[in-house]
Design a protein around this motif. Structure first.
Motif, PDB file in Angstrom:
ATOM      1  N   UNK A 114      -0.428   7.857  10.906  1.00 30.14           N
ATOM      2  CA  UNK A 114      -0.273   8.849   9.851  1.00 30.14           C
ATOM      3  C   UNK A 114      -1.149   8.448   8.664  1.00 30.14           C
ATOM      4  N   UNK A 115      -1.877   9.422   8.138  1.00 31.27           N
ATOM      5  CA  UNK A 115      -2.746   9.140   6.992  1.00 31.27           C
ATOM      6  C   UNK A 115      -2.003   9.516   5.716  1.00 31.27           C
ATOM      7  N   UNK A 116      -1.830   8.538   4.836  1.00 30.97           N
ATOM      8  CA  UNK A 116      -1.135   8.775   3.576  1.00 30.97           C
ATOM      9  C   UNK A 116      -2.148   8.676   2.437  1.00 30.97           C
ATOM     10  N   UNK A 173      -9.338   2.098   1.741  1.00 28.02           N
ATOM     11  CA  UNK A 173      -8.503   2.318   2.925  1.00 28.02           C
ATOM     12  C   UNK A 173      -7.754   1.037   3.272  1.00 28.02           C
ATOM     13  N   UNK A 174      -6.502   1.166   3.649  1.00 22.42           N
ATOM     14  CA  UNK A 174      -5.773   0.023   4.203  1.00 22.42           C
ATOM     15  C   UNK A 174      -5.017   0.492   5.433  1.00 22.42           C
ATOM     16  N   UNK A 175      -4.675  -0.428   6.271  1.00 17.25           N
ATOM     17  CA  UNK A 175      -4.003  -0.107   7.524  1.00 17.25           C
ATOM     18  C   UNK A 175      -2.643  -0.779   7.562  1.00 17.25           C
ATOM     19  N   UNK A 176      -1.680  -0.090   8.132  1.00 14.54           N
ATOM     20  CA  UNK A 176      -0.325  -0.637   8.192  1.00 14.54           C
ATOM     21  C   UNK A 176       0.252  -0.409   9.584  1.00 14.54           C
ATOM     22  N   UNK A 177       0.861  -1.430  10.138  1.00 11.62           N
ATOM     23  CA  UNK A 177       1.547  -1.301  11.427  1.00 11.62           C
ATOM     24  C   UNK A 177       3.039  -1.286  11.135  1.00 11.62           C
ATOM     25  N   UNK A 193      -6.296   5.462   0.623  1.00 11.11           N
ATOM     26  CA  UNK A 193      -5.508   5.954   1.756  1.00 11.11           C
ATOM     27  C   UNK A 193      -4.835   4.787   2.472  1.00 11.11           C
ATOM     28  N   UNK A 194      -3.685   5.077   3.044  1.00 10.71           N
ATOM     29  CA  UNK A 194      -3.047   4.141   3.964  1.00 10.71           C
ATOM     30  C   UNK A 194      -2.970   4.834   5.316  1.00 10.71           C
ATOM     31  N   UNK A 195      -3.530   4.207   6.334  1.00 11.96           N
ATOM     32  CA  UNK A 195      -3.368   4.721   7.699  1.00 11.96           C
ATOM     33  C   UNK A 195      -2.269   3.886   8.336  1.00 11.96           C
ATOM     34  N   UNK A 196      -1.136   4.518   8.593  1.00 13.62           N
ATOM     35  CA  UNK A 196       0.049   3.773   9.035  1.00 13.62           C
ATOM     36  C   UNK A 196       0.438   4.163  10.455  1.00 13.62           C
TER      37      UNK A 196
END
Lengths: 282, 295
Positions: B129-131, B39-43, B115-118
Motif C-alpha cells: 500500500x502506498x501512503x 520514499x521509505x519501505x515498511x514490512x 511516501x511510505x510503501x507498506x
C-alpha cells in the motif's frame, strides 16, 4: 447451483420454442424482417456470450437476462459468476459487467446506459439485435466517468515516461498509442519491470474490443521473443520472458501468454482480461 | 571522545557547510530536469517472510531502487528518489536477481513529496500500500497517524494520555493524520487481550506514524518520525545505511549517490558538533535483519 443451471437451460429452451412457434406468415416482408432480427439477435447474443467467456475476467460478476445467462453457462462461465436479472426491481449494481440485450434495456430503460453501465466494452449485432457488453458503474455514471478521465490522464503521463525508456524499443504506432493513453495499465506497469532486466522490443499493442467506447484501452501486446542486446540465446530470452509473465499473480497475471514464430522470429503475445482495473496508476 | 565546545562549533560549521553543498549540489541537476521525492519501505505483514523490494522506474531503467531483506516490523529510512512512476515488485529475501519478481503496485513520486510503501495484511492477502506522508503540520501542533499491523489483536484502540487517538483500528489499516497538542504523552494501545504503552514526545511541528506491531506474546508500538519541523524534509537513508539507490556497475552520470554521501557526511559532522544523540527521522528497524542495498 445445479438448480440455477437447470432453470437457465429450461428458460433458454422455452424461449427458443416460443420463438419457433411465433406466427410468421410466409412471404410476408415484415415476417422476414422479424425472422432476420430474431436470428440476428440470437447470433449477437451468442457472439457476446462467447466473447465474455473468453475475454472477461473470471473474478467479475456478469449481469445477464435468463437467455444470455444460459448462453454464458454453455460457453463455460460458472453459474456462480452470473447474476440473473429478471425484474426491474433488481438493479445490476451487484455485477461488474452487464450483457445489455433488448430485454434488459426494457427492464431498466435509459438508466441502464445513462446511470448503471455507461461504458461499452464491446458491441455485437446491429439495430434492434444489438447486444452491448457494458461496465457497471457501482458509484454511478458521473463518478465512474471522472475516475476514467483520471485514469486516462495517468495512462498518458506514464505512457510518455515509457516512451523515454531506452530499454524499450517501440514502433511509431505503439508510441502514439502510449502517448494517447490507449494502453492498459497492467501492460504499462509490467513493461518497466521487464526492461530493467533485459531490453525488450514492443512489436505492437492490440486487442481492442469490437466497437468499445473511446477510452477503453488496448489490453494486449506483442513482444519480440528474442533480443540480441540482451546477451542471451533466443531460447534463454524467450524462457526468461515467459517465465516472468507467468510468475505474476492476481491483477498482474495475464490471461494468456502465447508464443509463435513470425517471419522466422519468435513473438510473445500477452493479453489481459477485461474490464481494465481503474486506479492502478496513482 | 567528546569535542570541546570550540571544536564542537567548528565541527558543526563544517558539517553544515558540507550538508549544504550536498543538498544544493545534489538537488540542482536533478530538480532542473525532474526533481526528487522521498520514499521509505515498511514490512507490516506479521506472517509474511522477509522480502526484497524493487522499484522499477518507467522512464529510467537505471534508477532502480532496491531494499533487501525487509522483515516484519522493519521500516527503512527515507531515500531520495527521482520523480516519476515506479513499478513496485517483490522477491523472497535472498532470491537471485534472475528469478522473476512479483509485481505488486505502483508509486508516483512527486517532487518534494514523501511516501511510505507498506506491505500490509496477512501473508495470503499481502498487498503493498502506498501512503502519502505529510510533511507540514498546523502551526504549533503535532500530527499523528496509526498503522495497525498486529494480527494477534484484530482491533486496537489508541490513546495519548486520556485523549483518544483512534478507536478500534482494524488490522492492516491506516488512519488519517490527527492533530495533537504537543507534549510528551503516554501513548497506549489496547487490543482484546493485550495492551501496551510507550512514552512518546510529540513536539510542535513534528509528524509521527505510530505502528502497532506483534511482539511474541505481546504487542508493541513503534514511533516513526515522518518529519520534524514543518520545513524539514525527511531524512535518514544517507545516515543510516538502509537500502538506497542501487547504482549500476561503473556508476552513472547524474547519480545522486555522491551527493547523498556528502549530505550524510554533513549530517554526521553536524551531529558530532552539537554532541546530541538524535535518531534520524524515519529510521527504524524494530525487527528482522538490517536491510542493505547490494546492487
Amino acid at each position: 447451483m445445479v438448480a440455477l443451471t437447470a432453470l437457465l437451460l429450461l428458460t433458454a429452451a422455452g424461449t427458443a420454442v416460443a420463438l419457433m412457434r411465433h406466427p410468421i406468415g410466409r412471404g410476408s416482408e415484415v415476417a422476414k424482417q422479424r425472422l432476420a432480427s430474431v436470428s440476428g439477435a440470437g447470433a449477437a447474443r451468442s457472439a457476446a456470450a462467447e466473447w465474455v467467456a473468453r475475454q472477461v475476467s473470471r473474478s467479475s460478476i456478469i449481469g445477464c437476462d435468463t437467455v444470455v445467462c444460459a448462453d454464458l453457462l454453455k460457453a463455460g462461465v460458472p453459474s456462480s459468476d452470473l447474476l440473473v436479472l429478471r425484474s426491474s426491481a433488481q438493479d445490476p449494481l451487484g455485477a461488474d459487467v452487464v450483457v445489455a440485450t433488448s430485454v434488459l434495456q426494457s427492464l431498466f430503460g435509459t438508466r441502464l446506459r445513462s446511470e448503471y453501465a455507461p461504458v461499452v466494452l464491446a458491441t455485437f449485432g446491429h439495430g434492434s439485435a444489438t447486444v452491448d457488453v457494458r461496465l457497471v458503474a457501482v458509484d454511478g455514471a458521473a463518478a465512474y466517468k471522472l475516475a476514467l478521465r483520471k485514469d486516462l490522464a495517468a495512462r498518458q503521463a506514464v505512457g510518455a515516461q515509457l516512451i523515454g525508456n531506452k530499454r524499450i524499443a517501440l514502433p511509431a504506432a505503439a508510441e502514439a498509442q502510449l502517448a494517447a493513453g490507449n494502453v492498459d495499465p497492467r501492460l504499462l506497469i509490467t513493461l518497466p519491470a521487464l526492461a530493467e532486466r533485459h531490453p525488450i522490443q514492443v512489436l505492437g499493442f492490440f486487442d481492442r474490443a469490437p466497437r468499445a467506447s473511446s477510452g477503453v484501452p488496448l489490453a494486449g501486446v506483442e513482444l519480440s521473443g528474442a533480443d540480441p542486446q540482451a546477451g542471451l540465446s533466443p531460447r534463454a530470452y524467450l524462457r526468461w520472458l515467459t517465465s516472468f509473465l507467468r510468475s505474476q499473480r492476481s491483477v498482474y497475471r495475464a490471461a494468456s501468454v502465447s508464443t509463435a514464430t513470425r517471419h522466422g522470429r519468435p513473438v510473445v503475445s500477452i493479453r489481459f482480461t477485461w474490464p481494465t482495473p481503474i486506479g492502478l496508476l496513482h | 571522545m567528546h569535542p570541546t565546545p570550540r571544536f564542537a562549533r567548528f565541527y558543526r560549521l563544517i558539517g553544515l557547510t558540507v550538508l549544504a553543498i550536498g543538498l544544493f549540489g545534489g538537488a540542482a541537476p536533478a530538480s532542473a530536469s525532474t526533481g526528487s521525492g522521498w520514499l521509505r519501505l515498511a514490512h507490516l505483514s506479521p506472517n509474511t517472510p522477509a522480502v526484497d523490494v524493487y522499484l522499477y522506474s518507467f522512464h529510467n531503467p537505471k534508477a532502480l531502487v532496491v531494499v533487501h531483506h525487509v522483515a516484519y516490523g522493519t521500516i527503512s529510512g527515507y531515500q531520495k528518489v527521482p520523480t516519476g512512476e515506479y513499478t513496485v515488485a517483490m522477491r523472497k529475501a535472498g532470491a537471485a536477481a534472475s528469478t522473476p519478481p512479483v509485481i505488486s503496485t505502483t508509486v508516483d513520486i512527486q517532487s518534494g513529496a514523501a511516501y511510505t510503501v507498506a506491505g500490509m495484511g496477512p501473508a495470503n492477502g499481502l498487498r503493498l500500500q502506498v501512503l502519502r506522508d505529510r510533511l507540514v503540520t498546523p502551526k504549533g501542533k503535532a500530527l499523528v497517524r496509526i498503522i495497525q499491523a498486529s494480527l494477534t489483536q484484530h482491533m486496537v484502540t489508541l490513546r495519548a494520555g486520556r485523549s483518544l487517538l483512534a478507536r478500534n483500528v482494524p488490522f492492516a489499516s491506516v488512519t488519517s493524520y490527527k492533530v495533537v497538542k504537543p507534549g510528551t504523552w503516554v501513548v497506549s494501545a489496547r487490543g482484546r487481550t493485550e495492551h501496551t504503552s510507550s512514552e512518546i514526545a510529540l513536539t510542535a511541528g513534528s509528524i509521527h506514524t505510530i505502528v502497532v506491531l506483534d511482539n511474541p506474546g505481546d504487542i508493541k508500538l513503534d514511533d516513526l518520525v515522518d518529519a520534524a519541523g514543518s520545513k524539514v524534509a525527511p531524512s535518514g537513508a544517507p545516515a543510516t545505511g538502509y537500502g538506497g539507490m542501487a547504482p549500476r556497475p561503473g556508476g552513472q552520470p547524474g547519480s545522486d549517490l555522491p551527493w547523498l554521501a556528502l549530505v550524510g557526511a554533513g549530517l554526521l559532522l553536524s551531529v558530532a558538533g552539537v554532541r546530541k544523540a538524535t535518531r534520524p527521522a524515519g529510521a527504524h528497524a524494530t525487527g528482522g535483519r538490517r536491510p542493505t542495498a547490494i546492487r
